[in-house]
Write an enzyme that holds these catalytic residues in place. Structure first.
Site, PDB file in Angstrom:
ATOM      1  N   ALA A  79     -59.727  23.949  47.053  1.00 39.24           N
ATOM      2  CA  ALA A  79     -59.847  23.254  48.338  1.00 39.24           C
ATOM      3  C   ALA A  79     -61.321  23.153  48.699  1.00 39.24           C
ATOM      4  CB  ALA A  79     -59.085  24.017  49.420  1.00 39.24           C
ATOM      5  N   VAL A 100     -61.834  28.315  46.809  1.00 36.58           N
ATOM      6  CA  VAL A 100     -62.675  27.548  47.736  1.00 36.58           C
ATOM      7  C   VAL A 100     -63.796  26.830  46.981  1.00 36.58           C
ATOM      8  CG1 VAL A 100     -64.193  27.675  49.747  1.00 36.58           C
ATOM      9  CG2 VAL A 100     -62.165  29.151  49.613  1.00 36.58           C
ATOM     10  N   LYS A 101     -63.871  25.526  47.166  1.00 37.52           N
ATOM     11  CA  LYS A 101     -64.925  24.736  46.531  1.00 37.52           C
ATOM     12  C   LYS A 101     -66.172  24.697  47.411  1.00 37.52           C
ATOM     13  CE  LYS A 101     -63.437  20.836  44.005  1.00 37.52           C
ATOM     14  NZ  LYS A 101     -62.840  19.488  44.032  1.00 37.52           N
ATOM     15  N   VAL A 102     -67.296  25.032  46.808  1.00 37.75           N
ATOM     16  CA  VAL A 102     -68.586  24.898  47.489  1.00 37.75           C
ATOM     17  C   VAL A 102     -69.529  24.117  46.582  1.00 37.75           C
ATOM     18  CG1 VAL A 102     -68.295  27.085  48.732  1.00 37.75           C
ATOM     19  CG2 VAL A 102     -69.567  27.055  46.569  1.00 37.75           C
TER      20      VAL A 102
END
Length: 218
Positions: free
Chosen positions: A56, A82-84
């Site tokens: 996400a 978690v996408k960063v």
């Protein structure tokens, strides 16, 4: 090599899961916008379908915002990653989220140095965008080879997730190099099953079967 589907289309995802070859999902606000759905509700639905990792994407540009978003995403389901982005702020967020026990996927990676830094920041997945490199006249798969070599040299456990896949050849080359994951659009997923000789072989078999049935009736 694991196969993930890059989509926000629930129907596509269910088809892949029904076939039995779908080990995760990557998505982002752009894909969800195309479906005209709520971001968090869609993520929750995807996580109920997929047992594997579901990436996400955050939209904040600073570490504080990314961490806040990431912690909210992590509450949706246990399999959220978690996408960063690969930026200085993104790597700050990566370290903070990882230390909090939340898995991170570092996205928009276009160089081996970026992949090395992401691994040192503790990222769970690193996402090199090979198709976009091809678009500007570079060879995206060369980057996968470089990252694989560096990670092998130092026993780095970060998994290489090949992203921006445009065709079945990308999938094959990723597997030959030894990437951990390829995340692919559903159209490419369907193309992986296809070969003209397979279709020809099925037709010949069915034609012979029909001939046999006719002979038996005589």
């Amino acid at each position: 090599m694991k196969i993930f589907i890059d989509t926000a289309n629930i129907s596509e995802l269910k088809k892949a899961v029904d076939i039995g070859i779908c080990e995760g999902c990557t998505t982002n606000p752009t894909l969800i916008l195309k479906e005209g759905k709520d971001y968090k509700k869609t993520l929750k639905e995807i996580c109920s379908i997929i047992k594997g990792p579901v990436s996400a994407e955050t939209v904040s540009l600073n570490a504080e915002g990314m961490v806040k978003e990431g912690k909210e995403f992590a509450k949706i389901a246990k399999n959220i990653v978690v996408k960063v982005p690969m930026t200085q702020e993104g790597m700050k967020a990566c370290r903070l989220l990882t230390n909090a026990g939340i898995k991170v996927n570092t996205t928009l990676v276009f160089s081996a140095n970026q992949a090395l830094l992401a691994a040192k920041a503790g990222t769970y997945l690193v996402s090199p965008f090979i198709g976009r490199l091809d678009d500007i006249g570079q060879t995206g798969m060369d980057l996968i080879r470089e990252i694989k070599q560096i990670y092998t040299n130092y026993g780095i456990k970060t998994q290489i997730l090949v992203a921006s896949v445009r065709n079945p050849i990308h999938v094959k080359e990723a597997a030959l190099i030894g990437a951990d994951i390829a995340t692919i659009p559903f159209k490419v997923y369907e193309q992986l099953f296809q070969h003209s000789l397979t279709d020809k072989g099925i037709k010949l078999f069915l034609d012979d079967w029909d001939k046999l049935q006719k002979e038996l009736k005589k």
